[in-house]
Enzyme design. Structure first.
Site, short mmCIF file in Angstrom:
data_model
loop_
_atom_site.label_atom_id
_atom_site.label_comp_id
_atom_site.label_asym_id
_atom_site.label_seq_id
_atom_site.Cartn_x
_atom_site.Cartn_y
_atom_site.Cartn_z
N HIS A 459 93.80 56.78 43.76
CA HIS A 459 92.82 56.64 42.68
C HIS A 459 91.94 55.41 42.89
O HIS A 459 90.70 55.50 42.85
CB HIS A 459 93.56 56.54 41.34
CG HIS A 459 92.66 56.30 40.16
ND1 HIS A 459 92.22 57.31 39.33
CD2 HIS A 459 92.10 55.16 39.68
CE1 HIS A 459 91.44 56.80 38.40
NE2 HIS A 459 91.35 55.49 38.59
N GLU A 460 92.57 54.26 43.10
CA GLU A 460 91.79 53.04 43.24
C GLU A 460 90.91 53.08 44.49
O GLU A 460 89.82 52.51 44.50
CB GLU A 460 92.70 51.81 43.26
CG GLU A 460 93.43 51.56 41.94
CD GLU A 460 92.51 51.41 40.74
OE1 GLU A 460 91.37 50.95 40.93
OE2 GLU A 460 92.93 51.77 39.63
N HIS A 463 87.55 54.50 43.76
CA HIS A 463 86.59 53.48 43.31
C HIS A 463 86.02 52.73 44.51
O HIS A 463 84.82 52.44 44.57
CB HIS A 463 87.28 52.47 42.38
CG HIS A 463 87.61 52.99 41.02
ND1 HIS A 463 86.66 53.55 40.19
CD2 HIS A 463 88.78 52.98 40.32
CE1 HIS A 463 87.24 53.88 39.04
NE2 HIS A 463 88.52 53.54 39.09
N HIS A 466 83.35 54.56 46.19
CA HIS A 466 82.12 54.53 45.39
C HIS A 466 81.31 53.28 45.74
O HIS A 466 80.07 53.32 45.80
CB HIS A 466 82.48 54.54 43.91
CG HIS A 466 81.43 55.10 43.01
ND1 HIS A 466 81.62 55.27 41.66
CD2 HIS A 466 80.16 55.51 43.25
CE1 HIS A 466 80.53 55.77 41.13
NE2 HIS A 466 79.63 55.92 42.07
#
Length: 670
Positions: A459-460, A463, A466
């Site tokens: 999940h991290e 980021h 991104h």
């Protein structure tokens, strides 16, 4: 010795030279940055030429680089490795930086120049830059008369102080609430490596020979699923949910009340019915009613599913269930009904292999980027590792830093932040960090992840992608600088690769034998996908609806009894469940009270998940883990940041508006 923050770093990708920075350097550099930035702003205001894009908007984007550099480095340290000196500095600097923002965005002459810019003939990103600045001026109170502006400054300064104090107390309470046990027998059921970690944690704080169960940020603690001693489970959950609300020196309830009162006053000053309305005005959600409608639509089905799960757990337990029993018997049912033992999976999820052969492998497969560890580059702590990320043509793309282990100086939870933002205007490439809070094993032992920690790692990194794949002109729009209810979307999409066959086969191997995770276990994991969704959705909605309950109040409605207010709010929202505490209670709801990050915006996780579920369907329909799919996802969405309306980026990827149905199906709510 010269302050190394006063000039741009000469290290690769402008990584801050942490080894040379003293704590006092941060204060000096931020002081200098505040002064320099105001001089730059005044030069824009005093420019005798009529306002245009170049002399106003472009000049604004180029301003404040020293302040940005110093603040990004400092606040990275304040969250991840804060000494007492750093905490004291944070208390001093946070309100000053807040006041600085007010001085800029309440500057009428500066606003007038922005309002006068003619954007005709400029490209879409440049037009959006001016529009976003004008919107920020208006949301910051530029339209208020002098008395209103002065009161707004006072409110912002006080909110900054309260948020800093809340975050620092929560960090300390998480440490002080850790459960100290005398004997290994009390840890029966925990895997041997967790017992060893508990012994090491106790030794590190001066209790050699004892065992310390440290806490993670959310209410439910991982050890609850394995501890056989029911009394120890009770003590652990009560320690977790009682944080910040025991009336002691680390109690934060009065801070929460004061914060809610000031936010309500701020919203009223700015012409909004409440703080939630103010926040949603800057998000992708149409309006606050749309948010409220979605959450209340999900709540009844989530609670029904949770009640069905509770009945199965009670039968498995053979006695009435308590909240501290849920995770233990849920794991038991998962083992017996689906033949999935989460503890037995951990040897297959070793951190180093998960990173190299899972997280990085998926990113390479999708985007053609590669990762090269740079042991010559130092972070702010010895545990921080750095990888240079190269694009498919071999050119340097940026730096990725990983800080995976928990420590006393780090706040709880997991997060990504940027040390350097990508910008075509400034010629900068991204430097991004992932922070997790995994228990560090004794020296020489492998770091074995739980399923939840595995999910968080992917999940991290979503980021991080991104930020790393950003390709915008203006730093204001780079990477994750998107509306709060959009920012979780790419990170949630990245979770889909955890069990994707090609990725899973590459990383899920027993750390000792090298044997792959058996296919029958993978099949059972997929079969058990919906087990626990009732609990998970109800737990999440409890926190999201509690957040909104705090932020729809006006100044006269702030409760005297916070815990009674919590209970009443959860009941009114239909998510009060005796066996499922909300994922965060007020006493440790750092997302919404330690700064304004997720205030009235914790709903964004599930709002973003609507887009995520649609995108997972899109990947699946189009062949999954392919370079073509990765390139389209990169070009239409990840690279765009906030340089265009993020929902336009989603539509460009998916070809239509998002629908709720894929999310309902995923969570078993259809």
């Amino acid at each position: 010795m010269t302050n190394p923050l006063l000039s741009a770093s000469t290290l690769p990708y402008k990584l801050p030279p942490f080894a040379r920075i003293k704590p006092s350097d941060y204060a000096g550099a931020i002081d200098a940055g505040l002064t320099e930035h105001l001089v730059e702003i005044q030069a824009i205001v005093d420019n005798p030429a009529p306002a245009d894009f170049e002399n106003t908007a472009l000049a604004m984007e180029k301003s404040g680089q020293l302040l940005q550099r110093a603040a990004d480095s400092f606040f990275t340290l304040a969250s991840a490795d804060a000494t007492d000196e750093i905490r004291d500095l944070e208390t001093e600097l946070s309100p000053r930086i807040s006041a600085h923002q007010d001085e800029i965005y309440l500057n009428r002459a500066l606003f007038d120049r922005f309002a006068a810019i003619d954007t005709s003939g400029h490209d879409g990103e440049s037009v959006r830059l001016v529009e976003e600045y004008v919107k920020e001026f208006r949301q910051s109170g530029i339209q208020l008369e002098k008395p209103g502006q002065e009161r707004l400054k006072e409110i912002n300064a006080e909110l900054s102080k309260l948020g800093t104090e809340f975050g620092q107390r929560v960090k300390e309470a998480m440490k002080s609430s850790a459960l100290l046990l005398d004997t290994a027998a009390e840890l029966a059921g925990l895997p041997a490596d967790d017992v060893a970690s508990a012994a090491e944690a106790a030794r590190a704080v001066g209790h050699d020979g004892k065992f310390l169960l440290t806490l993670i940020q959310p209410s439910n603690q991982p050890a609850l699923a394995a501890l056989e001693n029911r009394n120890v489970r009770r003590r652990l959950l009560e320690a977790s949910t009682g944080r910040g609300s025991d009336g002691g020196s680390l109690d934060v309830l009065e801070l929460a009340r004061s914060t809610a009162r000031l936010r309500a006053e701020k919203a009223a000053l700015l012409g909004f019915a409440n703080y939630a309305e103010l926040v949603v005005d800057r998000q992708t959600a149409r309006d606050f009613d749309a948010v409220q409608s979605m959450l209340t639509r999900l709540a009844p089905a989530a609670v029904r599913n949770a009640d069905a799960e509770a009945a199965a757990l009670t039968e498995a337990a053979g006695h009435p269930l308590e909240a501290w029993d849920w995770a233990f018997y849920s794991a038991k049912v998962r083992r017996e009904k689906y033949a999935v033992d989460e503890q037995a999976l951990r040897p297959y999820f070793e951190l180093e292999r998960v990173l190299r052969d899972g997280v990085f492998f998926a990113a390479t497969s999708l985007f053609g980027i590669t990762f090269h560890e740079r042991k010559d580059l130092a972070g702010y702590h010895p545990d921080v590792r750095a990888w240079e990320v190269r694009d498919q043509d071999g050119s340097g793309l940026g730096l990725f830093l990983g800080d995976y282990y928990t420590r006393e100086s780090k706040r709880g939870g997991a997060w990504m932040n940027s040390l350097v933002d990508q910008s075509g205007l400034l010629g900068t490439r991204p430097v991004v960090i992932n922070n997790l809070n995994i228990s560090k094993p004794p020296a020489g032992e492998p770091t074995l992840l739980t399923l939840d920690e595995l999910r968080t790692t992917f999940h991290e990194f979503g980021h991080a992608l991104h930020g790393l794949l950003s390709n915008v002109t203006y730093p204001r729009f780079a990477g994750t600088a998107v509306p709060r209810d959009f920012v979780e979307y790419p990170s949630q999409v990245n979770e889909m690769w955890i069990l994707w066959p090609e990725v899973l086969a590459n990383y899920a191997r027993h750390h000792a034998t090298g044997e792959p995770l058996p296919q029958q276990v993978v099949d059972r994991l997929n079969d058990s996908r919906l087990w626990g969704e009732g609990f998970g959705t109800t737990e999440y909605l409890g926190a999201a609806l509690l957040d909104l309950a705090w932020h729809v109040l006006d100044e006269t409605e702030i409760p005297d009894d916070v815990l009674a207010f919590e209970a009443k709010s959860l009941a009114a929202a239909g998510v009060a469940h005796a066996l499922i505490p909300p994922r965060y209670r007020t006493g440790y709801f750092q997302h919404i009270f330690a700064g304004a990050g997720y205030a009235a915006g914790y709903y964004s996780y599930i709002w973003s998940e609507v887009l995520d579920a649609e995108t997972v369907d899109w990947f699946t329909e189009n062949g999954g883990l392919t370079r073509d799919n990765g390139e389209r996802f990169r070009q239409e969405l990840l690279s765009r940041g906030n340089s265009r309306d993020p929902l336009e980026s989603f539509r460009a990827l998916r070809g239509r508006e998002a629908r709720l149905e894929p999310l309902l199906k995923r969570r078993g709510l259809d």
